[in-house]
Structures are given as structure tokens and as C-alpha cells.
Design a protein around this motif. Structure first.
Motif, PDB file in Angstrom:
ATOM      1  N   ASP A  85       0.835  -1.200   0.000  1.00  0.00           N
ATOM      2  CA  ASP A  85       0.000   0.000   0.000  1.00  0.00           C
ATOM      3  C   ASP A  85       0.873   1.253   0.000  1.00  0.00           C
ATOM      4  O   ASP A  85       1.869   1.328   0.709  1.00  0.00           O
ATOM      5  CB  ASP A  85      -0.894  -0.007   1.241  1.00  0.00           C
ATOM      6  N   TYR A  86       0.496   2.250  -0.815  1.00  0.00           N
ATOM      7  CA  TYR A  86       1.292   3.475  -0.921  1.00  0.00           C
ATOM      8  C   TYR A  86       0.543   4.698  -0.390  1.00  0.00           C
ATOM      9  O   TYR A  86       1.081   5.808  -0.386  1.00  0.00           O
ATOM     10  CB  TYR A  86       1.630   3.737  -2.400  1.00  0.00           C
ATOM     11  N   LYS A  87      -0.681   4.526   0.067  1.00  0.00           N
ATOM     12  CA  LYS A  87      -1.566   5.664   0.332  1.00  0.00           C
ATOM     13  C   LYS A  87      -1.101   6.559   1.472  1.00  0.00           C
ATOM     14  O   LYS A  87      -1.535   7.700   1.584  1.00  0.00           O
ATOM     15  CB  LYS A  87      -2.986   5.160   0.589  1.00  0.00           C
ATOM     16  N   HIS A  88      -0.245   6.049   2.338  1.00  0.00           N
ATOM     17  CA  HIS A  88       0.213   6.876   3.460  1.00  0.00           C
ATOM     18  C   HIS A  88       1.600   7.465   3.213  1.00  0.00           C
ATOM     19  O   HIS A  88       2.185   8.070   4.114  1.00  0.00           O
ATOM     20  CB  HIS A  88       0.213   6.046   4.755  1.00  0.00           C
ATOM     21  N   GLU A 143       4.259  10.119   1.360  1.00  0.00           N
ATOM     22  CA  GLU A 143       4.210  11.482   0.849  1.00  0.00           C
ATOM     23  C   GLU A 143       4.441  11.501  -0.656  1.00  0.00           C
ATOM     24  O   GLU A 143       5.089  10.625  -1.227  1.00  0.00           O
ATOM     25  CB  GLU A 143       5.283  12.334   1.547  1.00  0.00           C
ATOM     26  N   LYS A 144       3.886  12.528  -1.298  1.00  0.00           N
ATOM     27  CA  LYS A 144       4.074  12.679  -2.733  1.00  0.00           C
ATOM     28  C   LYS A 144       5.539  12.953  -3.051  1.00  0.00           C
ATOM     29  O   LYS A 144       6.236  13.610  -2.294  1.00  0.00           O
ATOM     30  CB  LYS A 144       3.219  13.835  -3.259  1.00  0.00           C
ATOM     31  N   VAL A 152       4.546   5.087  -9.029  1.00  0.00           N
ATOM     32  CA  VAL A 152       3.806   3.956  -8.467  1.00  0.00           C
ATOM     33  C   VAL A 152       3.095   3.254  -9.617  1.00  0.00           C
ATOM     34  O   VAL A 152       2.399   3.890 -10.403  1.00  0.00           O
ATOM     35  CB  VAL A 152       2.778   4.417  -7.417  1.00  0.00           C
ATOM     36  N   THR A 211       0.586   7.030  -9.795  1.00  0.00           N
ATOM     37  CA  THR A 211       0.885   8.304  -9.117  1.00  0.00           C
ATOM     38  C   THR A 211       2.372   8.289  -8.777  1.00  0.00           C
ATOM     39  O   THR A 211       3.117   7.450  -9.280  1.00  0.00           O
ATOM     40  CB  THR A 211       0.019   8.466  -7.852  1.00  0.00           C
ATOM     41  N   VAL A 254       5.362   8.853  -5.436  1.00  0.00           N
ATOM     42  CA  VAL A 254       5.607   8.974  -3.995  1.00  0.00           C
ATOM     43  C   VAL A 254       7.088   9.283  -3.785  1.00  0.00           C
ATOM     44  O   VAL A 254       7.855   9.413  -4.743  1.00  0.00           O
ATOM     45  CB  VAL A 254       5.212   7.677  -3.256  1.00  0.00           C
ATOM     46  N   TRP A 313       7.685   2.217  -6.895  1.00  0.00           N
ATOM     47  CA  TRP A 313       6.854   1.609  -5.852  1.00  0.00           C
ATOM     48  C   TRP A 313       5.717   0.913  -6.588  1.00  0.00           C
ATOM     49  O   TRP A 313       5.271   1.383  -7.630  1.00  0.00           O
ATOM     50  CB  TRP A 313       6.285   2.679  -4.917  1.00  0.00           C
ATOM     51  N   VAL A 336       1.860  -1.321  -6.211  1.00  0.00           N
ATOM     52  CA  VAL A 336       0.748  -1.694  -5.338  1.00  0.00           C
ATOM     53  C   VAL A 336       0.647  -3.211  -5.244  1.00  0.00           C
ATOM     54  O   VAL A 336       1.295  -3.953  -5.979  1.00  0.00           O
ATOM     55  CB  VAL A 336      -0.586  -1.103  -5.846  1.00  0.00           C
TER      56      VAL A 336
END
Length: 372
Positions: free
Chosen positions: A32-35, A37-38, A43, A51, A53, A82, A84
Motif C-alpha cells: 500500500d502506498y496511500k500513506h 508522501e508525494k 507507483v 501516481t 511517492v 513503488w 501496489v
């Protein structure tokens, strides 16, 4: 002749090694990459780039393969990334080169190893147990270098097609934005008819040809190479498509796909239309079918059609409202001039797409002959 491919570079000999993927690759899993930072680290998911990260899972060459969903579309990347959890990525051991692994993965029938009855899925354990054949490193490099050249040519050809599509759209929109002529409506120059009715799944597969939904959706002119077949009884009354008819999508899951049209310029005597489309037969000689094919693909026409799509979960076009829609019809001479200009670009597009298909077929053939 043993474990050797049908097609091989003359400087290589000896049998290829039969081994499990676990012996030549390490399989890594996404997270998971949702937490995070940009940042500027890409990804990837099964559909490609998602997106960016500021952290990476791995830095280097790798081949991705789907863990869930699109499990049969491997792709290659070189650099920090990265990924998913719907993707696996590979670390090559010293027995393989990463680009060869990418080529090798394209020869595997991944759906054969699907472990789910619903959404296709693969496990790490399943992948590691798959048996493959590999040559020595020098031969791997030679194979992947040649196939990489074809991949680059395919990518270039796709860019040529994209730029040509952009040119056609831009020119067509510019032409039709300020068109001059007589204001008419579809009901004033033609009459609408419905597609097939009263049919069940058992009626399809053989019989008379009919134009599919995708044939209308994907083309400016209906392709006569893309028909399917339906049973039509001797005395059954169904509407037939005629030369010069404009065909439109009637129903779709999104409003953007409703009212997309194509024109039929073939000569088939008995040709039917799928039930999710409708047709307009033009009896007015002021309408040039070739011009209309380009007009109904223009942005100005699509913009006018969009509000007519009605629905929530599935969108439908009301034919009566459509037939009342007004548009500007230029003189026949002007229609012919516009059609000839845009047709020339479409013929060029068809040639470029045909060339792309030949490159894809060439690569498919080489993959089938240069691997075991």
C-alpha cells in the motif's frame, strides 16, 4: 532436436536449460502506498503508472506481472519504483537478464495458472513453480536486443498514430466549428429505424450478418470485416442497413458512449444492426454520407449529443429527441470538399494502423518461434 527453439541465431548451439522460475528469479510483492508522501518515484498498478511517492520498493530493472486482475500483461521498467499489491515484480539472478525475462513472460499463458473463479489471480508460489526454458546469457541478450528493437518500433508507430488522430480531430473540429449552410434536423432529411428485436442468445452465432456495437463505436466508416451472425426466419420482419445510413449507439454504461456514430458505405443486400444501436436512412439528396461520417465524429456534434443521454446506472438516447436536433448542413460541393480532405487523412491512418498490426504480428511470431 531436444530443448532448442525452432528459430535461433546461427552462432549459438546447445540445449536450453529446463528450470523453475524460482531458480532464476526472486518474486517481490507490492504494498500500500496511500500513506506515503508525494514525490517523484512512480507507483505502478496492473494498468501501468498510477501516481508518484517519495519512497521506492526497488531500484533497477524488473518485469511486472499482475497478482490480481490483469495477470496476463507483463511489462518492463528500469529505475526506482513503488508498486501496489496487485502486482508482483522480479529480481533476476545471475542466470537471466531482465529484458529476457520480460520477453519470456510474454510467452507464458498466465491465464492457465489462474487460481480464482472470479477475478483472475496468481500467487507467488504458483509463479515460482512454473517451468521454463532458458539459454545462456549471451543468447538471452541477443534475443532481447532484437525484440527490443521491434518494441521500440511499435512504440514509435503508436506515437505516429496518436499524432495523426490528434491532427484529424483538430482539423475536423476546426472545420465544423464555423461551418456555414442550411439549418436542418435529422427528421427533416431522413428517418430512423431500430436494430434487431426479439432475439435471444440462442439466435446468435450463425445465419445472416449484422453490424456489432463495437463496429459502430470504433469506426468512422463501418468495417465490412467485423460482422457477426444472427438467425433470421424467412418471414421475419427486421430492419436492414442500406448504403449511406448513419448508425448510432443507443445505450451504454456511460453518457459519453451514447450517440457515437459511423456510416455504412458497403453493398451487402441483407445486413442487420445490433439491438443497442439505431440507424438513420437519408432520403434527402442534400446529404453526402461521406461528409456526415466526419460530422458526427466532430467535437461540436458530440457536445450537442451529450445532454440527450438519460439514465443513472445505464444511459439511453431518446431517438425522438435525437431526430429533432438541429445542425448546419453545408452545400454538397462543400461537403464533398471536406469529406475528401478528411478521408485522405483517414486512409493514411488506416495504413499506419495496418503497419502497426504487421509489427505486432512479427513480434508475436518471433516470440512463438524463438522460445520453447
Amino acid at each position: 532436436m531436444g530443448n532448442v527453439p525452432n528459430l535461433r541465431f546461427p552462432e549459438f548451439s546447445g540445449e536450453w536449460e529446463n528450470c523453475q522460475i524460482a531458480n532464476i528469479l526472486s518474486i517481490g510483492s507490492g504494498r500500500d502506498y496511500k500513506h506515503l508522501e508525494k514525490g517523484n518515484i512512480p507507483v505502478f498498478g496492473t494498468g501501468g503508472y498510477m501516481t508518484s511517492v517519495n519512497e521506492c520498493i526497488y531500484d533497477g530493472e524488473t518485469t511486472f506481472i499482475g497478482r490480481k486482475g490483469s495477470i496476463n500483461k507483463p511489462f518492463y521498467y528500469n529505475g526506482k519504483f513503488w508498486t501496489v499489491d496487485t502486482l508482483f515484480y522480479t529480481h533476476s539472478f545471475n542466470k537471466t537478464t531482465p529484458k529476457f525475462v520480460y520477453c519470456l513472460f510474454q510467452t507464458i499463458n498466465w491465464l492457465r495458472y489462474n487460481e480464482a473463479s472470479g477475478v483472475p489471480s496468481l500467487s507467488k508460489d504458483t509463479i515460482e513453480k512454473i517451468k521454463v526454458f532458458i539459454p545462456q546469457l549471451d543468447e538471452q541478450r541477443k534475443i532481447s536486443e532484437m525484440l527490443s528493437v521491434i518494441d521500440e518500433r511499435i512504440a514509435t508507430q503508436n506515437k505516429i498514430i496518436e499524432k495523426l488522430q490528434s491532427l484529424i480531430r483538430g482539423l475536423s473540429d476546426n472545420i465544423h466549428r464555423d461551418i456555414k449552410g442550411e439549418t436542418v434536423c435529422f427528421s427533416g432529411v431522413g428517418e430512423a429505424y431500430s436494430g434487431l428485436s426479439g432475439k435471444s442468445g440462442d439466435d446468435f452465432g450463425d445465419g445472416e450478418p449484422f453490424i456489432t456495437y463495437m463496429n459502430v463505436y470504433q469506426n468512422t466508416y463501418i468495417s465490412e470485416k467485423d460482422y457477426e451472425f444472427v438467425q433470421i426466419a424467412p418471414n421475419e420482419r427486421q430492419n436492414c442497413v442500406q448504403y449511406g445510413d448513419a448508425l448510432f449507439t443507443l445505450s451504454s454504461e456511460t453518457p459519453e458512449e451514447v450517440g457515437i456514430g459511423a456510416v455504412y458505405l458497403g453493398n451487402t443486400q441483407k445486413l442487420y444492426l445490433n439491438s443497442f444501436c439505431f440507424g438513420i436512412h437519408f432520403y434527402d439528396e442534400r446529404v453526402l454520407p461521406q461528409y456526415l461520417a466526419h460530422f458526427i465524429s466532430s467535437f461540436s456534434f458530440r457536445k450537442a449529443i451529450y445532454p440527450l443521454a438519460q439514465g443513472s446506472t445505464r444511459f439511453n438516447l431518446q431517438k425522438n429527441d435525437f431526430m429533432k436536433m438541429k445542425f448546419v448542413l453545408p452545400t454538397l460541393e462543400e461537403q464533398e470538399r471536406i469529406a475528401k480532405t478528411l478521408d485522405a487523412l483517414h486512409y493514411c491512418m488506416a495504413n499506419e494502423k495496418s503497419l502497426l498490426e504487421q509489427y505486432i504480428l512479427l513480434k508475436r511470431y518471433l516470440l512463438s518461434q524463438m522460445f520453447i
